[in-house]
Motif scaffolding. Sequence first.
Motif, PDB file in Angstrom:
ATOM      1  N   ASP B 180       0.838  -1.204   0.058  1.00 28.48           N
ATOM      2  CA  ASP B 180       0.106  -0.060  -0.010  1.00 28.48           C
ATOM      3  C   ASP B 180       0.885   1.242   0.112  1.00 28.48           C
ATOM      4  OD1 ASP B 180      -2.176  -1.434  -0.047  1.00 28.48           O
ATOM      5  OD2 ASP B 180      -2.652  -1.310   2.207  1.00 28.48           O
ATOM      6  N   VAL B 181       1.961   1.175   0.667  1.00 32.43           N
ATOM      7  CA  VAL B 181       2.793   2.370   1.114  1.00 32.43           C
ATOM      8  C   VAL B 181       3.424   2.661  -0.513  1.00 32.43           C
ATOM      9  CG1 VAL B 181       4.770   3.303   2.051  1.00 32.43           C
ATOM     10  CG2 VAL B 181       3.257   2.098   3.330  1.00 32.43           C
ATOM     11  N   MET B 182       3.840   1.385  -1.306  1.00 31.75           N
ATOM     12  CA  MET B 182       4.655   1.513  -2.207  1.00 31.75           C
ATOM     13  C   MET B 182       3.880   2.016  -3.242  1.00 31.75           C
ATOM     14  SD  MET B 182       6.858  -2.005  -2.169  1.00 31.75           S
ATOM     15  CE  MET B 182       7.511  -1.872  -3.782  1.00 31.75           C
ATOM     16  N   VAL B 183       2.600   1.556  -3.419  1.00 34.93           N
ATOM     17  CA  VAL B 183       1.630   2.058  -4.591  1.00 34.93           C
ATOM     18  C   VAL B 183       1.368   3.703  -4.374  1.00 34.93           C
ATOM     19  CG1 VAL B 183      -0.788   1.963  -5.059  1.00 34.93           C
ATOM     20  CG2 VAL B 183       0.331  -0.173  -4.621  1.00 34.93           C
ATOM     21  N   ALA B 184       1.157   4.042  -2.999  1.00 33.36           N
ATOM     22  CA  ALA B 184       0.916   5.557  -2.678  1.00 33.36           C
ATOM     23  C   ALA B 184       2.335   6.357  -3.365  1.00 33.36           C
ATOM     24  CB  ALA B 184       0.655   5.524  -1.058  1.00 33.36           C
ATOM     25  N   LEU B 185       3.294   5.675  -3.034  1.00 37.51           N
ATOM     26  CA  LEU B 185       4.672   6.519  -3.689  1.00 37.51           C
ATOM     27  C   LEU B 185       4.385   6.567  -5.028  1.00 37.51           C
ATOM     28  CD1 LEU B 185       7.681   5.017  -1.521  1.00 37.51           C
ATOM     29  CD2 LEU B 185       6.447   7.341  -1.537  1.00 37.51           C
ATOM     30  N   ALA B 186       4.219   5.450  -5.759  1.00 39.54           N
ATOM     31  CA  ALA B 186       4.077   5.391  -7.117  1.00 39.54           C
ATOM     32  C   ALA B 186       3.127   6.503  -7.601  1.00 39.54           C
ATOM     33  CB  ALA B 186       3.816   3.902  -7.686  1.00 39.54           C
ATOM     34  N   ARG B 187       2.052   6.543  -7.081  1.00 37.06           N
ATOM     35  CA  ARG B 187       0.929   7.496  -7.639  1.00 37.06           C
ATOM     36  C   ARG B 187       1.455   8.830  -7.321  1.00 37.06           C
ATOM     37  NH1 ARG B 187      -4.001   3.463  -6.288  1.00 37.06           N
ATOM     38  NH2 ARG B 187      -3.514   2.388  -8.211  1.00 37.06           N
ATOM     39  N   GLU B 188       2.330   9.135  -6.411  1.00 37.51           N
ATOM     40  CA  GLU B 188       2.695  10.530  -6.314  1.00 37.51           C
ATOM     41  C   GLU B 188       3.847  10.867  -7.267  1.00 37.51           C
ATOM     42  OE1 GLU B 188       3.932  10.708  -2.213  1.00 37.51           O
ATOM     43  OE2 GLU B 188       1.964   9.742  -1.604  1.00 37.51           O
ATOM     44  N   GLY B 189       4.342   9.862  -8.281  1.00 34.97           N
ATOM     45  CA  GLY B 189       5.122  10.220  -9.115  1.00 34.97           C
ATOM     46  C   GLY B 189       6.811  10.098  -8.782  1.00 34.97           C
ATOM     47  N   THR B 190       6.756   9.318  -7.524  1.00 34.19           N
ATOM     48  CA  THR B 190       8.226   8.805  -7.333  1.00 34.19           C
ATOM     49  C   THR B 190       8.836   7.924  -8.333  1.00 34.19           C
ATOM     50  OG1 THR B 190       7.301   8.817  -4.962  1.00 34.19           O
ATOM     51  CG2 THR B 190       9.562   7.788  -5.174  1.00 34.19           C
ATOM     52  N   THR B 191      10.116   8.193  -8.578  1.00 32.10           N
ATOM     53  CA  THR B 191      10.787   7.271  -9.810  1.00 32.10           C
ATOM     54  C   THR B 191      11.092   5.928  -8.800  1.00 32.10           C
ATOM     55  OG1 THR B 191      11.604   9.188 -10.572  1.00 32.10           O
ATOM     56  CG2 THR B 191      12.627   7.246 -11.046  1.00 32.10           C
ATOM     57  N   MET B 192      10.522   4.996  -9.416  1.00 32.30           N
ATOM     58  CA  MET B 192      10.958   3.857  -8.260  1.00 32.30           C
ATOM     59  C   MET B 192      11.454   2.399  -9.423  1.00 32.30           C
ATOM     60  SD  MET B 192       7.426   3.844  -6.079  1.00 32.30           S
ATOM     61  CE  MET B 192       7.503   2.213  -5.350  1.00 32.30           C
ATOM     62  N   VAL B 193      12.296   1.960  -8.869  1.00 38.22           N
ATOM     63  CA  VAL B 193      12.835   0.523  -9.492  1.00 38.22           C
ATOM     64  C   VAL B 193      12.741  -0.413  -8.412  1.00 38.22           C
ATOM     65  CG1 VAL B 193      14.482  -0.668 -10.730  1.00 38.22           C
ATOM     66  CG2 VAL B 193      14.490   1.851 -10.714  1.00 38.22           C
ATOM     67  N   ALA B 194      11.887  -1.734  -8.663  1.00 36.58           N
ATOM     68  CA  ALA B 194      11.466  -2.600  -7.726  1.00 36.58           C
ATOM     69  C   ALA B 194      11.797  -3.860  -8.502  1.00 36.58           C
ATOM     70  CB  ALA B 194      10.088  -2.294  -7.375  1.00 36.58           C
ATOM     71  N   VAL B 195      12.605  -4.740  -7.496  1.00 33.72           N
ATOM     72  CA  VAL B 195      12.641  -6.204  -7.986  1.00 33.72           C
ATOM     73  C   VAL B 195      11.533  -6.819  -7.141  1.00 33.72           C
ATOM     74  CG1 VAL B 195      13.995  -8.228  -7.531  1.00 33.72           C
ATOM     75  CG2 VAL B 195      15.030  -6.126  -8.299  1.00 33.72           C
ATOM     76  N   THR B 196      10.648  -7.325  -7.573  1.00 35.01           N
ATOM     77  CA  THR B 196       9.723  -8.085  -6.780  1.00 35.01           C
ATOM     78  C   THR B 196       8.908  -9.253  -7.531  1.00 35.01           C
ATOM     79  OG1 THR B 196       7.629  -7.773  -5.639  1.00 35.01           O
ATOM     80  CG2 THR B 196       7.862  -6.233  -7.583  1.00 35.01           C
ATOM     81  N   HIS B 197       8.029  -9.957  -7.008  1.00 32.73           N
ATOM     82  CA  HIS B 197       7.417 -11.180  -7.519  1.00 32.73           C
ATOM     83  C   HIS B 197       5.951 -10.547  -7.365  1.00 32.73           C
ATOM     84  CE1 HIS B 197      10.642 -14.239  -6.772  1.00 32.73           C
ATOM     85  NE2 HIS B 197      11.011 -13.667  -8.018  1.00 32.73           N
ATOM     86  N   GLU B 198       5.824  -9.396  -6.882  1.00 33.99           N
ATOM     87  CA  GLU B 198       4.276  -9.173  -6.516  1.00 33.99           C
ATOM     88  C   GLU B 198       3.643  -8.669  -7.921  1.00 33.99           C
ATOM     89  OE1 GLU B 198       2.517  -9.638  -4.010  1.00 33.99           O
ATOM     90  OE2 GLU B 198       4.167 -10.613  -2.723  1.00 33.99           O
ATOM     91  N   MET B 199       3.092  -9.457  -8.578  1.00 33.57           N
ATOM     92  CA  MET B 199       2.565  -9.179 -10.090  1.00 33.57           C
ATOM     93  C   MET B 199       1.420  -8.165  -9.784  1.00 33.57           C
ATOM     94  SD  MET B 199       4.646  -9.887 -12.078  1.00 33.57           S
ATOM     95  CE  MET B 199       6.101 -10.205 -11.245  1.00 33.57           C
ATOM     96  N   GLY B 200       0.786  -8.400  -8.906  1.00 32.12           N
ATOM     97  CA  GLY B 200      -0.425  -7.372  -8.456  1.00 32.12           C
ATOM     98  C   GLY B 200       0.256  -6.042  -8.650  1.00 32.12           C
ATOM     99  N   PHE B 201       1.192  -5.738  -7.868  1.00 35.44           N
ATOM    100  CA  PHE B 201       1.749  -4.215  -7.542  1.00 35.44           C
ATOM    101  C   PHE B 201       2.085  -3.986  -9.082  1.00 35.44           C
ATOM    102  CE2 PHE B 201       5.533  -2.152  -7.364  1.00 35.44           C
ATOM    103  CZ  PHE B 201       5.404  -1.005  -6.919  1.00 35.44           C
ATOM    104  N   ALA B 202       2.898  -4.728  -9.894  1.00 36.94           N
ATOM    105  CA  ALA B 202       3.334  -4.402 -11.048  1.00 36.94           C
ATOM    106  C   ALA B 202       2.133  -4.033 -12.099  1.00 36.94           C
ATOM    107  CB  ALA B 202       4.076  -5.756 -11.754  1.00 36.94           C
ATOM    108  N   ARG B 203       1.196  -4.865 -12.243  1.00 35.86           N
ATOM    109  CA  ARG B 203      -0.111  -4.580 -13.019  1.00 35.86           C
ATOM    110  C   ARG B 203      -0.627  -3.180 -12.683  1.00 35.86           C
ATOM    111  NH1 ARG B 203      -2.950  -8.930 -15.805  1.00 35.86           N
ATOM    112  NH2 ARG B 203      -1.913 -10.820 -15.293  1.00 35.86           N
ATOM    113  N   GLN B 204      -0.689  -2.932 -11.302  1.00 37.99           N
ATOM    114  CA  GLN B 204      -1.268  -1.988 -10.871  1.00 37.99           C
ATOM    115  C   GLN B 204      -0.661  -0.353 -11.015  1.00 37.99           C
ATOM    116  OE1 GLN B 204      -2.172  -2.405  -6.704  1.00 37.99           O
ATOM    117  NE2 GLN B 204      -3.658  -0.917  -6.491  1.00 37.99           N
ATOM    118  N   VAL B 205       0.446  -0.583 -10.829  1.00 36.42           N
ATOM    119  CA  VAL B 205       1.218   0.957 -11.077  1.00 36.42           C
ATOM    120  C   VAL B 205       2.531   1.152 -11.802  1.00 36.42           C
ATOM    121  CG1 VAL B 205       0.521   1.611  -8.928  1.00 36.42           C
ATOM    122  CG2 VAL B 205       2.665   0.420  -8.921  1.00 36.42           C
TER     123      VAL B 205
END
Lengths: 234, 248, 251
Positions: B180-205
């Motif tokens: 949730d915190v990461m999604v909020a950051l992404a929506r605020e326009g933070t530049t992010m590079v994430a190694v993750t298996h959370e495909m839901g997160f990937a799809r969303q943001v």
Amino acid sequence: MVDFDFGVIIRSAGYLFYEGMAFTLFLTFFAGTLGFALGILLAVLRSSSYRPVRWLAATYVNTIRSLPLVLVIFWFFFLVPFVTQWVVGSPRPVAVGAVWSALITFTLFEAAYFCEIIRSGINGIPRGQIEASSALGFRPVQRFLLIILPQAVRNMTPVILTQLIILFQDTSLVYVVSLTDFLGAAGKIGQRDGRLVEMYLFSAAVYFVICYAASILVRRLSERNTISLARVGS
Amino acid sequence: MAALIDMKLVSKWYGDLHVLKECTASVTKGEVVVICGPSGSGKSTLIKCLNGLEQIQKGTIIVDGIDLGSPKTDLPALRSRIGMVFQHFELFPHLDVLANLTLAQTKVLRRAKAEAEERAMTLLKRVGLEAKARSYPAQLSGGQQQRVAIARALAMDPVAVLFDEPTSALDPEMISEVLDVMVALAREGTTMVAVTHEMGFARQVADRVIFMDGGEIVEDAPSGGFFEQPQSERARAFLSKILAHTAG
Amino acid sequence: MNYYWNWSIFFDPAPDGSATYLQMILAGAATTCIIAVFSAAIAIAVGVPMGIAARQSGMVGSAARAYVELFRNIPLLAQMFLWYFVLPELLPRDLQILVKQSPDGPLVLGTLSLGFYSAARICEQVRAALNAIRAGQWQAARALGLRPVQTYRYVLLPRAFRLLIPTMTSEFISIVKNSAVILTIGVMELTASARAMQEYSFQIFESFIAATLLYLMINFVIVAIMSAAEVLSGTEADRSATRTHRGGKHG
């Protein structure tokens, strides 16, 4: 600066090694083996269900481990004749000789250290091993001798061997009761010929070579041990 | 727009092991990029190269106009502008939460203590943990620790934040609070590079997904396209496994 | 055992010039404490930087590791003889005379010997404690932009010192125990005083019991100080942190 004469080493090599080093090794070997056996016994006593036994063993081990070896050497050097007198019922304290006294001292001293090594080896064995051996119907004595002790000794082998290297170095302290080990022999020759510098440098070098080589062997062994244990684990 | 992070033909070896093979990719300002791939594919190594925690043997990495490979580059100064969030949180256990957030602010950015604490409290509020400012990391749950770690990275006002498997050490019930915190950051326009298996997160943001396998970047595609039509067989196999797992 | 106990011996005048045997043995205990404190100071001042150095690659690291091997593989008694009999011979003439003629020569050389010997042990403990801190902590500190010196200063060393308190307690006790070896070069520390009292008075067991009790008391004080240090530095929080960490799920 003095002029050095390292030829004194070659001239005295026979005495240094056949007398001095022989005694050092004799003391290391016998005090090591006997102390190890006594250490196992102490470890057993320390986990006895009898409280006074447990307490006595713990007090012995903790006291010995808190005292300088030099003081312990003096203690036994004077105590052993009295105890012997009491055991054999002699009217006077019995002179047992410095060699025997040293052997007894180092054995009893090392036993306290080995006891703690064995105990930490035992504590490192997973509870499941004890439960499994009980479940198989082993009696407590069998469980200890067949399952627990072998694993504890195996796991602690590097520490036990390192303790033997320390013992090998510590035997030099028989100097304080005027016994002649390797270092003592070097000192005597050095005093006689006025060549203390050469003799002490040489003996330090010999100790270094032996202990360093032994510690490398122990390290190799413990690396192999860890690997084979890791395999069992995976 | 000029790329914020730009890597060209990056190669890395551990002894004889070739862990990164001529990786080329870039991230522009405000982009969210997810790196995924099977374990051992080199994705964690790649992300640690982006702030110089891992050295590369070949290729160039330019971050915010600074060449990481140049001997003149002041790596600590550069790192202070790139946030990083680790798999195992890596909070400093001997410092309380507030001190974890202010240490680098005061020692690296030379901010005054009061200013650093104010910034820290603002960020703790944002991750919902202002009440834990005086707690020690050991007193927090894994999810809380990771949220503190995110706040610690943000406290440096970074130009970009790197996430190295931020949820994979967490118990399942704690994953969403961190996402949730990461999604909020992404929506605020933070530049992010994430190694993750959370495909839901990937799809969303995520704007783009980079798929790695065997040390290579196999695919680098807009996230919609990656999930709908993966181009390579390896990506298809990976997705079918990971999505089946998530569904199950 | 027919041994003639005589505890009042402690109030008899001692032939070494002390007013009583009690004072003589207490003076020995004081000497032991002085040797231990100065040796420990040398051991920390030399051992801690060396422990950091021993983790580095290149010349610095090799030199630190060589130091440890050298001091660990030669008996302390042999080292003490090297300091006492050999080192002065290698000094410039003036210094040599000073060392040989000063009544405190043996005390100073013995303390130096014990200090540098113990430094090798402290070095190993510091290195082990630093190695026990997960690599991720180093990476996290570096990722925040902390420089290597800052990373040691603010992250690694504070953590290492908390981990080190229990091992340091036993290291300090070891220093006290090893300080008895200094009697071989003629310093009247505690064991030497007990031995001298036994030789003068023939009250073997009273002498050694007194020395034993004094050593136990010194150890007790060390344990008490270190426990206080442990409480003050909040080691508990740190330890439970390590535990939680290990217990955590690792991917």
